[in-house]
Design an enzyme around this catalytic site. Structure first.
Site, short mmCIF file in Angstrom:
data_model
loop_
_atom_site.label_atom_id
_atom_site.label_comp_id
_atom_site.label_asym_id
_atom_site.label_seq_id
_atom_site.Cartn_x
_atom_site.Cartn_y
_atom_site.Cartn_z
CB CYS A 122 -0.94 -0.01 1.21
SG CYS A 122 -2.24 -1.26 1.08
CG HIS A 266 -2.82 3.33 3.13
ND1 HIS A 266 -3.47 3.07 1.95
CD2 HIS A 266 -2.88 2.19 3.86
CE1 HIS A 266 -3.89 1.82 1.95
NE2 HIS A 266 -3.56 1.27 3.10
CG ASN A 296 -7.10 0.04 2.29
OD1 ASN A 296 -6.49 0.43 1.31
ND2 ASN A 296 -6.50 -0.61 3.29
#
Length: 349
Positions: A122, A266, A296
């Site tokens: 990520c 994030h 997400n």
């Protein structure tokens, strides 16, 4: 956790400057109610623990498809039909081989430019940003199209409703151009790090060389093709890891945390975002979030949020902005910039 070696700020001179942003999320909305069905745990539980009320899911589209849409929007925003190189950050490649970036470049009509994929969990967009910035600062290229795209829903166990509650699909892109390292929109300094000793906290165990070798020796052994995560262990480290990384990046920029205007982090979990605000001494509104609507989106979460915030004029020229991410690897990264006058095209499907 060991402190990563110091990375001094780049000297004044040539730098990489943000020239345009684009994002694309697929049109299908998966709500908590649809996801949970008749389970006793539902919308209220997911919102309280994750912060998501819905997420976008790609049906017929794959990772390269989303990347092309976001990349085209970024080029349009930059007023350009060309780029010297393409970098694609993704956790969910369409194929193990070849890389998706050359196909993205071809479909965007960019010709036979250099193009490659980058895998750093990520944190892939932050790592890609560092790589693209270095290529421009070194004089290798004058413009780079960086895209982060994930159809991570395709790597989730259909029966694992918790993972499906966390993740969504999307793509975000930026065009970087050569400019002065000191002008608004110049990217950096950076802070990057990793801890491979904890690689098994977030993983997709099946499909790679290790699983294939083991299966050749023990055909009855099973390696799941789906993503798995030790959520509590990662969550405990993510707040501290991103706080430390942001603090180092901000310090290398010559700023104090009190001078930071906006943090784009994030979108892993709203509790993590709230923890970041508290630990860094920021007001909750200074830490941007769209997790309630989009969940997400893995490597794409930071650039999608960036493009949406820029298009909505939530980001204002002159603001001091930090970017940060933490994820599989373990890998983390942060960067800074003074927000410039720049266009963004955010496509909500």
């Amino acid at each position: 956790m060991r402190t990563p070696p110091s990375c001094p700020p780049a000297p004044p001179g040539r730098g990489a400057v943000l020239a345009g942003l684009g994002s694309y999320v697929p049109p299908r909305v998966l709500t908590n109610a649809e996801l949970c069905g008749h389970r006793p745990i539902g919308d209220e539980w997911i919102r309280a623990r994750i912060g998501a009320g819905s997420r976008r899911i790609a049906d017929a589209e794959a990772t390269v498809d989303l990347a092309v849409r976001a990349g085209r929007h970024a080029l349009t925003a930059a007023g350009s039909a060309a780029a010297d190189a393409v970098v694609l950050a993704t956790l969910s490649p369409d194929r193990l081989c070849p890389a998706g970036a050359p196909e993205v470049a071809a479909r965007l009509g960019l010709g036979q430019v250099p193009a490659f994929d980058l895998a750093s969990g990520c944190s892939g967009f932050l790592y890609g940003l560092a790589v693209a910035t270095s290529m421009i600062a070194a004089g290798t290229f004058d413009t780079v199209l960086l895209i982060a795209s994930d159809v991570f829903s395709s790597f989730l166990d259909p029966d694992d409703w918790l993972m499906r509650a966390i993740f969504g699909d999307g793509a975000g892109a930026v065009v970087l151009r050569a400019g002065s390292a000191g002008e608004p929109g110049a990217i950096g300094p950076f802070d990057l790090g990793s801890d491979g000793a904890q690689a098994d906290l977030l993983e997709i165990p099946g499909g790679g060389a290790r699983a294939r070798k083991r299966l050749a020796q023990a055909p009855d052994e099973e390696f799941s093709p789906y993503f798995r995560m030790d959520g509590p262990a990662v969550r405990k480290q993510a707040v501290v890891g991103m706080c430390d990384s942001v603090t180092r990046a901000v310090g290398r920029a010559g700023w104090s945390l009190g001078e930071l205007d906006v943090l784009v982090a994030h979108q892993a979990n709203q509790r993590i975002l709230d923890g970041l605000a508290a630990e860094l001494g920021l007001a909750p509104a200074q830490v941007l979030s769209h997790i309630e609507t989009y969940g997400n989106a893995a490597a794409a979460s930071v650039p999608v949020l960036l493009a949406q915030a820029a298009a909505a004029e939530t980001l204002v020229p002159g603001q001091r902005v930090a970017l940060t991410a933490y994820g599989a690897g373990l890998a983390w990264g942060s960067a800074t910039l003074v927000w410039p006058e720049v266009r963004a095209v955010a496509d909500d499907g």
